[in-house]
Design a protein around this motif. Structure first.
Motif, short mmCIF file in Angstrom:
data_model
loop_
_atom_site.label_atom_id
_atom_site.label_comp_id
_atom_site.label_asym_id
_atom_site.label_seq_id
_atom_site.Cartn_x
_atom_site.Cartn_y
_atom_site.Cartn_z
N GLY A 590 77.29 -3.89 51.84
CA GLY A 590 76.28 -3.20 51.05
C GLY A 590 75.45 -2.32 51.96
O GLY A 590 75.31 -2.61 53.15
N GLY A 591 74.89 -1.22 51.42
CA GLY A 591 74.05 -0.31 52.22
C GLY A 591 74.77 0.09 53.50
O GLY A 591 75.90 0.56 53.47
N ASP A 592 74.07 -0.13 54.61
CA ASP A 592 74.70 0.18 55.90
C ASP A 592 75.14 -1.08 56.61
O ASP A 592 75.24 -1.13 57.81
N GLU A 593 75.36 -2.12 55.83
CA GLU A 593 75.78 -3.42 56.39
C GLU A 593 77.30 -3.54 56.34
O GLU A 593 77.90 -3.38 55.27
N PHE A 594 77.89 -3.86 57.46
CA PHE A 594 79.34 -4.08 57.52
C PHE A 594 79.58 -5.47 58.11
O PHE A 594 78.68 -6.04 58.74
N ALA A 595 80.79 -5.98 57.90
CA ALA A 595 81.13 -7.26 58.52
C ALA A 595 82.60 -7.20 58.91
O ALA A 595 83.40 -6.52 58.26
N VAL A 596 82.91 -7.89 59.98
CA VAL A 596 84.30 -7.93 60.47
C VAL A 596 84.70 -9.38 60.62
O VAL A 596 83.94 -10.19 61.16
N LEU A 597 85.90 -9.69 60.10
CA LEU A 597 86.45 -11.04 60.31
C LEU A 597 87.52 -10.93 61.38
O LEU A 597 88.53 -10.23 61.21
N VAL A 598 87.25 -11.59 62.52
CA VAL A 598 88.26 -11.63 63.59
C VAL A 598 88.96 -12.97 63.40
O VAL A 598 88.37 -14.03 63.59
N VAL A 599 90.23 -12.90 62.97
CA VAL A 599 90.87 -14.13 62.52
C VAL A 599 91.15 -15.12 63.65
O VAL A 599 91.28 -16.32 63.41
N SER A 600 91.25 -14.61 64.87
CA SER A 600 91.53 -15.55 65.95
C SER A 600 90.79 -15.13 67.23
O SER A 600 90.96 -14.01 67.70
N VAL A 601 89.95 -16.04 67.73
CA VAL A 601 89.27 -15.78 69.01
C VAL A 601 89.48 -17.01 69.89
O VAL A 601 89.25 -18.15 69.45
N ALA A 602 89.93 -16.77 71.10
CA ALA A 602 90.18 -17.90 72.00
C ALA A 602 88.87 -18.40 72.57
O ALA A 602 88.72 -19.60 72.86
N HIS A 603 87.88 -17.49 72.69
CA HIS A 603 86.61 -17.85 73.33
C HIS A 603 85.52 -17.01 72.70
O HIS A 603 85.78 -15.86 72.31
N PRO A 604 84.28 -17.50 72.65
CA PRO A 604 83.20 -16.69 72.07
C PRO A 604 83.06 -15.33 72.77
O PRO A 604 82.69 -14.34 72.14
N ASP A 605 83.38 -15.29 74.08
CA ASP A 605 83.25 -14.01 74.79
C ASP A 605 84.19 -12.95 74.24
O ASP A 605 83.92 -11.74 74.32
N GLU A 606 85.32 -13.42 73.69
CA GLU A 606 86.28 -12.48 73.10
C GLU A 606 85.64 -11.78 71.91
O GLU A 606 85.81 -10.57 71.71
N ALA A 607 84.89 -12.55 71.12
CA ALA A 607 84.20 -11.97 69.97
C ALA A 607 83.16 -10.97 70.44
O ALA A 607 82.98 -9.90 69.84
N ARG A 608 82.49 -11.33 71.50
CA ARG A 608 81.46 -10.44 72.05
C ARG A 608 82.11 -9.11 72.52
O ARG A 608 81.59 -8.03 72.24
N ALA A 609 83.28 -9.25 73.20
CA ALA A 609 83.97 -8.06 73.69
C ALA A 609 84.40 -7.18 72.53
O ALA A 609 84.29 -5.95 72.57
N ARG A 610 84.87 -7.85 71.46
CA ARG A 610 85.30 -7.11 70.28
C ARG A 610 84.11 -6.35 69.68
O ARG A 610 84.22 -5.18 69.26
N ALA A 611 82.97 -7.02 69.66
CA ALA A 611 81.76 -6.40 69.12
C ALA A 611 81.37 -5.17 69.95
O ALA A 611 80.98 -4.13 69.40
N GLN A 612 81.51 -5.29 71.23
CA GLN A 612 81.16 -4.16 72.10
C GLN A 612 82.08 -2.97 71.82
O GLN A 612 81.64 -1.82 71.78
N THR A 613 83.36 -3.27 71.63
CA THR A 613 84.32 -2.20 71.31
C THR A 613 83.90 -1.48 70.04
O THR A 613 83.92 -0.24 69.95
N LEU A 614 83.52 -2.29 69.02
CA LEU A 614 83.12 -1.70 67.75
C LEU A 614 81.85 -0.88 67.93
O LEU A 614 81.71 0.20 67.32
#
Ligand SMILES: Nc1nc2c(ncn2[C@@H]2O[C@@H]3COP(=O)(O)O[C@H]4[C@@H](O)[C@H](n5cnc6c(=O)[nH]c(N)nc65)O[C@@H]4COP(=O)(O)O[C@H]3[C@H]2O)c(=O)[nH]1
Length: 948
Positions: A590-614
């Motif tokens: 909604g509005g300017d809100e987006f969400a991403v589902l990363v179906v598989s992350v081996a480590h929380p840092d992987e999610a963080r790295a993905r967020a940085q890419t985005l």
């Protein structure tokens, strides 16, 4: 016996006995036939026939004896006494009459035996009498044994003959009986002749009146002729009798046949009549008579009964059939006795006779019900055909034993085929069904055929002629089962639901996707998240969600317009999608809100790295029209199962992390930490408390004076809300106004403040103005001016005493609407002040667009006067702006005398700040205003005291 043999062979000439036997048999046969006749008749006729029979038998016996005697040659001259000879004939006839009379009356064994004995004895007496009349030159000597044997044999065979007659009265029985009787007579004669021996006696002389052999022969011939005549008579009588019997039987049969025929035709449901060529009915059954009236009916009557419309054509057709002598057939209406016309089927068949005439057999069957039913069927058939043609359903009716089906043309049209192009068979349906739907459809079908479901209903795809798949709804029902309960007939419809399915697909897509970006929406995102979390819980592993919020979207949207905002959102959506590997989901919540589902992350840092890419992807400049726009984003991360195993918790925690990231500045990524939950819980508590506070009386207003230091006059008060929290004490507005803004509670809160401030101001002894802060949310209410006016009316406060303070964001959010609302407020006489001037966008354009009554220099500038030279410059510039635009300027947060002097020197007329008075409860205002009355222009000591 030897004697008899000698008598037969030596004493009789060869022709005598056979001739005697023939005559004997003929006369016996005739006698027995005549006896039959006598039995068939009664009274005198019977007696006549009986006499004839007796004569025939007696004469036959007599003739047999004397024909044999003619051949008898004992070696001596033989002649006959005429009287005795005639007497012997009489004996024969009388004994025969007695025996046959007895036989006629009694048919049983006893009667037969008695008559046989009587006849046998009669023959013997006749023989003895006849022998008495024989004249030979000697005397007869009798052998008693042979004589007795002759009588016994004659009696026995006579009994046998009459018994045979009484047992079997057929032609064969008659022959047997006549034969036995003849043999008996002959045997008696032969034995009796053997029993007699001529003892020559020269004294015996032949009498002069003796009958010579020639005379006897003539007599015998006469008697024989009489017998033959009797025989002929008997034959004719027998023939006549037989013919009579046949005729009588035929008549009986004819009568019975006629009765049967009449009963039959009366029982028929048709009218039946028979008429010769002239048309006059000679026979009519009961139904016909009931229809046309009893008695015969003419053809004219029948033709008159036709319906007028059909009378002439039927009459013509009948004449034609009559001429050609062929069957006439017609379906026509006949007027019944009640006068109503009923449909009849008429068939008139010609029956030609040998004499060349023709008889006509007519039948008329009432088919009125059939014709009407047929007509109704035709009409309903036409309607059905019309309905089938006009309807959108394809109909079929399948014989389950053969698989053969009837199908409506419409069904083939739905599939793009011409009727008959494919076989109407169950296997065609199986061949056309989509492979993915086949198993489900067949299972549903099997369940229905087994009787498990009342109706077969299945949505499936069928291949059209052009190869495309069309969606069809098949609804069908078993309508026939055999004795074992097996389904035999199955009827149903195919309804083309392709359009509906397509619309459903579109609706389903729309329901699950964002219209602007075509990304999955919140619902679909949650659904996928839920599914993935289920797998994580079941199979292990980990997934993450990234909640993303654009940092400067509002500025772009407000500054460049909604279309630019939309283009920006679409660009961000494309970039997010492009960055995601298959399987991950990017959604717009909604509005300017987006969400991403990363179906598989081996480590929380992987999610963080993905967020940085985005972040990097979203942060790249976006070209919108001829402008290049740069927006950053903030991302909050939550990882499952560490941060939660249900989508609710995970989303909430990612949101909290996002909230934190935004609070920390732009282009920031924050992962969820447990402490964030505590902050959220605190916020929740506060929100609940605020709701309660609104309902109760925990909110109060404090009023801060606004003064004109130059003349020392009090010009009004700014109303500032306070929350007297039962446990937290007095809560400042900055601690709950933002929360109220977020939750929407600002609307009731703002209305409360406005009403309370107006009510308070109306009570004041001096007509001072009251300033009230209005939040941006309140400005989104299109009816704000009406609400304000209602409160002014309710509290009886003059509009020119109310001053509404707004921040610049109110205008920037939706300038057109805000300006319209402001103008309407201003038109009511209400004054409008721009609050916190200098902190926000502070564009000159805003000031020019709307003629504010006042500008309030934010206290952050006032507080820095004397500390930062730039602050003095800004204050000076604002004051200059006010002067040039002819807008009053008020300085907020004046705390020191130095600040007051600077402002006064720069020409600031109005001031507000702790120097003149802090926000005070309403009860303290009276004292301030009391001190104001005698005021001489300087800020009084009383006011200062009150302000302290
Ligand atoms: N340090 C210092 N502060 C001074 C001085 N003179 C006034 N102030 C404070 O400055 C704030 C002025 O209100 P504001 O700019 O409208 O800023 C207000 C206003 O934006 C908002 N607010 C307060 N009441 C309401 C309300 O009823 N409705 C709405 N929408 N906002 C309100 O809360 C903000 C804060 O209000 P307050 O805490 O009451 O704080 C008030 C006031 O107490 C001074 O000399 N020194």
């Amino acid at each position: 016996m030897y004697r008899a043999f000698v008598c037969l062979t030596a004493e009789h000439t060869a022709w005598a006995l056979p001739l005697a036997m023939l005559v004997c048999w003929l006369s016996c046969h005739t006698a027995l036939r005549l006896l039959e006749q006598a039995r068939a008749e009664s009274g005198g006729r019977s007696a006549g026939w009986l006499v004839g029979a007796a004569f025939s038998a007696g004469a036959g016996i007599w003739s047999t004896h004397f024909i044999a005697m003619l051949g008898y040659d004992p070696g001596l001259g033989v002649s006959y006494d005429p009287a005795i000879t005639l007497a012997s004939l009489a004996v024969g006839v009388i004994s025969a009459l007695a025996a046959l009379t007895l036989l006629r009356g009694a048919r049983g064994t006893g009667g037969g035996v008695a008559a046989g004995l009587l006849l046998g004895l009669g023959i013997a007496v006749m023989h003895a009498t006849g022998m008495q009349g024989v004249r030979v030159p000697g005397t007869f000597a009798w052998d008693p044994v042979l004589a007795a044997a002759a009588v016994a044999t004659g009696c026995a065979l006579a009994c046998g003959s009459l018994l045979a007659l009484s047992r079997a009265e057929t032609g064969r029985g008659l022959i047997l009986s006549a034969t036995l009787l003849s043999v008996g007579i002959a045997a008696l004669h032969v034995l009796a002749m053997a029993a007699v021996r001529v003892v020559p006696d020269p004294r015996a002389d032949l009498a002069a009146d003796s009958l010579p052999r020639a005379a006897l022969a003539a007599g015998i011939a006469a008697v024989t002729l009489a017998v033959l005549a009797c025989s002929a008579l008997a034959l004719v009588a027998d023939r006549l009798r037989r013919m009579n019997r046949v005729l009588s039987e035929q008549r009986t049969a004819l009568i019975a046949g006629e009765e049967r025929m009449r009963a039959l035709t009366d029982a028929l449901p048709q009218m039946v009549w028979v008429a010769p060529d002239d048309g006059h009915a000679v026979y009519a059954n009961r139904r016909f008579q009931a229809f046309f009236g009893a008695g015969s009916s003419s053809r004219t009557q029948r033709i008159d009964a036709h319906h007028p419309d059909e009378r002439a054509p039927n009459a013509a057709a009948w004449r034609q059939a009559q001429e050609e002598r062929r069957t006439f057939e017609a379906e026509t209406r006949w007027r019944d006795p009640s006068g109503a016309y009923r449909w009849h089927r008429i068939v008139i068949v010609p029956v030609p006779h040998a004499d060349g005439t023709v008889e006509w057999i007519g039948t008329a069957h009432d088919i009125d019900d059939i014709v009407r039913a047929r007509e109704a069927l035709r009409v309903s058939g036409e309607r059905l055909a019309l309905a089938l043609d006009a309807g959108s359903d394809g109909l079929w009716d399948c014989d389950l034993a053969t698989g053969e089906a009837w199908t409506s043309d419409r069904l083939w049209h739905l599939l793009g085929y011409a009727p008959g192009e494919l076989p109407a068979h169950a296997r065609t349906w199986r061949a056309l069904i989509h492979p993915d739907d086949r198993e489900r459809a067949v299972a549903t079908l099997v369940a229905h055929l087994a009787g498990a479901t009342p109706m077969f209903e299945c949505e499936h795809r069928l291949r059209r002629k052009d190869g495309a798949w069309g969606w069809f709804l098949t609804r069908a029902k078993v309508v026939g089962r055999d004795a074992e309960g097996r389904a035999t007939r199955f009827v149903g419809t195919h309804i083309d639901i392709s359009v509906r399915k397509e619309a459903e697909g579109r609706i389903a897509h729309m329901a699950a996707h964002d219209a602007l970006t075509d990304l999955p929406n919140r619902t679909l995102f949650r659904e996928r998240l839920r599914r993935r979390l289920h797998e994580v819980v079941r199979d292990g592993g980990s997934c993450a969600i990234l909640c993303l919020d654009l940092d400067r979207f509002k500025e772009v949207n407000d500054g460049l317009g909604h279309l630019a905002g939309d283009a920006l959102l679409q660009a961000v959506a494309r970039r997010l999608s492009a960055e995601l590997p298959a399987g991950d989901t990017a959604a717009r919540l909604g509005g300017d809100e987006f969400a991403v589902l990363v179906v598989s992350v081996a480590h929380p840092d992987e999610a963080r790295a993905r967020a940085q890419t985005l972040l990097r992807a979203v942060g790249r400049p976006v070209r919108i029209g001829d402008q290049s726009v740069e927006v950053g984003a903030s991302i909050g991360i939550a990882v499952a199962p560490a941060d939660g195993a249900d989508e609710e918790t995970l989303l909430r925690r990612a949101d909290l992390a996002l909230y934190k990231a935004k609070a920390e500045g732009r282009n920031t990524v924050r992962a969820f930490e447990p402490a964030m939950d505590a902050a959220l819980a605190e916020r929740r508590r506060l929100e609940a408390d605020l709701r309660r506070a609104l309902a109760g009386d925990e909110l109060v207003l404090h009023y801060q004076p606004q003064v004109r230091p130059a003349c020392g006059r009090l010009v009004g008060f700014e109303a500032l809300v306070r929350w007297r929290h039962p446990s937290r004490g007095l809560v400042p507005p900055n601690a709950f106004i933002p929360l109220a803004e977020e939750t929407g509670l600002i609307l009731p809160l703002g209305e409360f403040v406005l009403r309370e401030a107006c009510r308070e101001a109306a009570r004041w002894t001096l007509p001072l103005k009251v300033a009230v802060n209005l939040s941006p949310r309140q400005f989104q209410q299109a009816d704000l001016p009406e609400r304000v006016l209602a409160i002014l009316t309710e509290t009886d406060l003059s509009p020119d005493r109310l001053e509404i303070e707004i921040t610049e964001t109110v205008i920037i959010n939706d300038m057109a609407r805000a300006l319209s609302v402001l103008r309407r407020l201003k038109a009511l006489g209400i004054r409008i002040a721009m609050d916190d001037f200098g902190t926000g966008y502070s564009s000159l354009a805003t000031l020019q667009a709307f003629p504010f009554d006042k500008i309030k220099i934010d206290r952050s500038f006032v507080s820095q006067l004397g500390e930062r030279p730039s602050a003095a410059e800004i204050v000076r510039a604002v004051l200059g702006l006010g002067r040039s635009l002819r807008i009053g300027v008020v300085a907020e947060g004046v705390e020191t005398d130095g600040q007051r002097r600077f402002l006064a020197d720069e020409g600031c007329e109005e001031m507000q700040g702790y120097l003149f008075g802090k926000p005070q409860p309403a009860e303290r205002l009276a004292a301030m205003m009391d001190g104001e009355r005698p005021a001489t222009g300087a800020v009084t000591e009383g006011l200062r005291a009150a302000a302290s």
